[in-house]
Design a protein around this motif. Structure first.
Motif, PDB file in Angstrom:
ATOM      1  N   LEU A  88       0.705  -1.274   0.122  1.00 35.22           N
ATOM      2  CA  LEU A  88      -0.044  -0.001  -0.010  1.00 35.22           C
ATOM      3  C   LEU A  88       0.817   1.495  -0.113  1.00 35.22           C
ATOM      4  N   LEU A  89       1.940   1.305   0.818  1.00 32.92           N
ATOM      5  CA  LEU A  89       2.698   2.621   0.877  1.00 32.92           C
ATOM      6  C   LEU A  89       4.134   2.080   1.331  1.00 32.92           C
ATOM      7  N   HIS A  90       5.025   2.749   0.615  1.00 35.04           N
ATOM      8  CA  HIS A  90       6.677   2.560   0.850  1.00 35.04           C
ATOM      9  C   HIS A  90       7.463   3.852   0.933  1.00 35.04           C
ATOM     10  N   TYR A  91       8.053   3.899   1.987  1.00 32.07           N
ATOM     11  CA  TYR A  91       9.105   5.181   2.054  1.00 32.07           C
ATOM     12  C   TYR A  91      10.070   4.814   3.488  1.00 32.07           C
ATOM     13  N   ARG A  92      10.971   3.921   3.225  1.00 30.07           N
ATOM     14  CA  ARG A  92      11.528   3.513   4.566  1.00 30.07           C
ATOM     15  C   ARG A  92      10.795   2.991   5.483  1.00 30.07           C
ATOM     16  N   VAL A  93       9.583   3.277   5.330  1.00 32.02           N
ATOM     17  CA  VAL A  93       8.512   2.519   6.373  1.00 32.02           C
ATOM     18  C   VAL A  93       7.534   1.898   5.313  1.00 32.02           C
ATOM     19  N   ALA A  94       6.587   1.063   5.722  1.00 32.68           N
ATOM     20  CA  ALA A  94       5.650   0.437   4.740  1.00 32.68           C
ATOM     21  C   ALA A  94       4.425  -0.332   5.332  1.00 32.68           C
ATOM     22  N   PHE A  95       3.237  -0.319   4.573  1.00 39.21           N
ATOM     23  CA  PHE A  95       2.273  -0.817   4.944  1.00 39.21           C
ATOM     24  C   PHE A  95       1.925  -2.078   4.187  1.00 39.21           C
ATOM     25  N   TYR A  96       1.669  -3.104   4.581  1.00 40.35           N
ATOM     26  CA  TYR A  96       0.939  -4.307   3.497  1.00 40.35           C
ATOM     27  C   TYR A  96      -0.161  -4.783   3.996  1.00 40.35           C
ATOM     28  N   PRO A  97      -1.101  -5.047   3.439  1.00 40.92           N
ATOM     29  CA  PRO A  97      -2.212  -5.917   3.772  1.00 40.92           C
ATOM     30  C   PRO A  97      -1.977  -7.341   3.775  1.00 40.92           C
ATOM     31  N   VAL A  98      -2.114  -8.162   4.489  1.00 39.80           N
ATOM     32  CA  VAL A  98      -1.753  -9.739   4.364  1.00 39.80           C
ATOM     33  C   VAL A  98      -2.970 -10.539   4.830  1.00 39.80           C
ATOM     34  N   THR A  99      -2.889 -11.530   4.074  1.00 40.91           N
ATOM     35  CA  THR A  99      -3.780 -12.566   4.404  1.00 40.91           C
ATOM     36  C   THR A  99      -3.756 -13.286   5.703  1.00 40.91           C
ATOM     37  N   VAL A 100      -4.890 -13.452   6.172  1.00 41.09           N
ATOM     38  CA  VAL A 100      -5.225 -14.306   7.469  1.00 41.09           C
ATOM     39  C   VAL A 100      -5.824 -15.175   7.229  1.00 41.09           C
ATOM     40  N   SER A 101      -6.991 -15.012   6.534  1.00 41.52           N
ATOM     41  CA  SER A 101      -7.924 -16.202   6.025  1.00 41.52           C
ATOM     42  C   SER A 101      -8.500 -15.554   4.614  1.00 41.52           C
ATOM     43  N   ALA A 102      -9.255 -16.330   4.000  1.00 40.82           N
ATOM     44  CA  ALA A 102     -10.185 -15.997   2.910  1.00 40.82           C
ATOM     45  C   ALA A 102     -11.020 -14.999   3.037  1.00 40.82           C
ATOM     46  N   THR A 103     -11.325 -14.480   4.348  1.00 40.14           N
ATOM     47  CA  THR A 103     -12.267 -13.431   4.435  1.00 40.14           C
ATOM     48  C   THR A 103     -11.332 -12.341   5.283  1.00 40.14           C
ATOM     49  N   GLN A 104     -10.314 -12.440   5.882  1.00 38.46           N
ATOM     50  CA  GLN A 104      -9.870 -11.358   6.729  1.00 38.46           C
ATOM     51  C   GLN A 104      -8.201 -11.173   6.614  1.00 38.46           C
ATOM     52  N   PHE A 105      -7.951  -9.846   6.958  1.00 39.71           N
ATOM     53  CA  PHE A 105      -6.492  -9.532   6.756  1.00 39.71           C
ATOM     54  C   PHE A 105      -6.082  -8.827   7.915  1.00 39.71           C
ATOM     55  N   ARG A 106      -4.767  -8.644   7.809  1.00 40.94           N
ATOM     56  CA  ARG A 106      -4.178  -7.750   8.890  1.00 40.94           C
ATOM     57  C   ARG A 106      -3.027  -7.011   8.103  1.00 40.94           C
ATOM     58  N   LEU A 107      -2.412  -6.088   8.937  1.00 40.92           N
ATOM     59  CA  LEU A 107      -1.472  -5.259   8.240  1.00 40.92           C
ATOM     60  C   LEU A 107      -0.089  -5.722   8.545  1.00 40.92           C
ATOM     61  N   LEU A 108       0.942  -5.883   7.831  1.00 41.68           N
ATOM     62  CA  LEU A 108       2.394  -5.965   8.062  1.00 41.68           C
ATOM     63  C   LEU A 108       2.945  -4.530   8.110  1.00 41.68           C
ATOM     64  N   VAL A 109       3.215  -3.801   8.911  1.00 36.85           N
ATOM     65  CA  VAL A 109       3.996  -2.679   9.281  1.00 36.85           C
ATOM     66  C   VAL A 109       5.540  -2.650   9.394  1.00 36.85           C
ATOM     67  N   ARG A 110       6.160  -1.950   8.492  1.00 37.23           N
ATOM     68  CA  ARG A 110       7.739  -2.022   8.549  1.00 37.23           C
ATOM     69  C   ARG A 110       8.183  -0.769   9.118  1.00 37.23           C
ATOM     70  N   ASN A 111       9.174  -0.697   9.905  1.00 38.41           N
ATOM     71  CA  ASN A 111       9.586   0.598  10.273  1.00 38.41           C
ATOM     72  C   ASN A 111      11.031   0.894   9.697  1.00 38.41           C
ATOM     73  N   THR A 112      11.660   1.990  10.239  1.00 40.13           N
ATOM     74  CA  THR A 112      12.658   2.583   9.218  1.00 40.13           C
ATOM     75  C   THR A 112      13.892   1.498   9.433  1.00 40.13           C
ATOM     76  N   SER A 113      14.151   0.560  10.321  1.00 44.44           N
ATOM     77  CA  SER A 113      15.078  -0.213  10.508  1.00 44.44           C
ATOM     78  C   SER A 113      14.907  -1.466   9.697  1.00 44.44           C
ATOM     79  N   GLY A 114      13.713  -1.800   9.168  1.00 43.84           N
ATOM     80  CA  GLY A 114      13.455  -2.822   8.367  1.00 43.84           C
ATOM     81  C   GLY A 114      12.664  -3.946   9.194  1.00 43.84           C
ATOM     82  N   ASP A 115      12.636  -3.480  10.729  1.00 44.15           N
ATOM     83  CA  ASP A 115      11.933  -4.512  11.431  1.00 44.15           C
ATOM     84  C   ASP A 115      10.224  -4.606  11.135  1.00 44.15           C
ATOM     85  N   SER A 116       9.615  -5.685  10.954  1.00 45.18           N
ATOM     86  CA  SER A 116       8.503  -6.022  10.608  1.00 45.18           C
ATOM     87  C   SER A 116       7.453  -6.614  11.683  1.00 45.18           C
ATOM     88  N   TYR A 117       6.323  -5.998  11.774  1.00 40.75           N
ATOM     89  CA  TYR A 117       5.218  -6.016  12.780  1.00 40.75           C
ATOM     90  C   TYR A 117       3.902  -6.558  12.317  1.00 40.75           C
TER      91      TYR A 117
END
Length: 184
Positions: free
Chosen positions: A50-79
């Motif tokens: 969705l968004l990228h600039y040393r930080v990022a948002f990614y919608p990620v599949t949880v199931s066929a009906t739901q998603f969560r976000l992968l949030v990446r910070n400036t150090s490249g750590d992902s949550y």
């Protein structure tokens, strides 16, 4: 019906939205807007950007009906966030990315989760929305709809994010980089 631009899952030659790094000079960046991600069984890190600039948002599949976000910070750590919502449903999302590396995520005008810390936001690259550049090709296309959204060179307050969710203009326009209204 909400006005939006559709991001198909087709190869693109350029990003959907690209903002030069020099537009951002403050200690925080805020992205806020409306998203409606489409179900994508292969939506894992880097495949639904969705968004990228040393930080990022990614919608990620949880199931066929739901998603969560992968949030990446400036150090490249992902949550991974808790389950964010259902595919093919409109959500107002806001991300506040601070220079100290803390990231705050809002869902439908209220605080959702907070992450951090990491390094500074400074970058010589572009902020992109909807795709990511890799080896001179634009890959990792966002799949879904993106409604009205805005980019800010400052931290929007919780009250301002709530106002945007409710459809109100923000009185303090300081730091606005762009306000994008979509047409169907």
């Amino acid at each position: 019906m909400r006005k939006a631009i559709y991001f198909p899952s087709l190869p693109v030659l350029q990003p959907y939205f690209q903002v030069p790094a020099e537009k951002f000079s403050g200690t925080a960046i805020t992205f806020e807007g409306w998203i409606k991600p489409r179900y994508n069984p292969g939506a894992y890190r880097g495949q639904h950007l969705l968004l990228h600039y040393r930080v990022a948002f990614y919608p990620v599949t949880v199931s066929a009906t739901q998603f969560r976000l992968l949030v990446r910070n400036t150090s490249g750590d992902s949550y991974y966030t808790s389950t964010f919502g259902s595919w093919d449903t409109w959500y107002h999302i806001a991300g506040v990315f601070r220079d100290n590396g803390n990231i705050t995520v809002y869902k439908n005008g209220t605080l959702f989760e907070t992450y951090g810390p990491s390094g500074p936001l400074s970058s010589s690259t572009y902020l992109t929305i909807g795709a990511y550049s890799s080896n001179l090709k634009w890959n990792y296309q966002y799949k879904g709809l993106l409604g009205e959204f805005s980019l800010w060179d400052r931290e929007l307050t919780a009250e301002e994010i709530s106002q945007r969710y409710q459809g109100s203009m923000i009185a303090d326009q300081t730091g606005i980089i762009g306000w994008y209204k979509m047409e169907e």
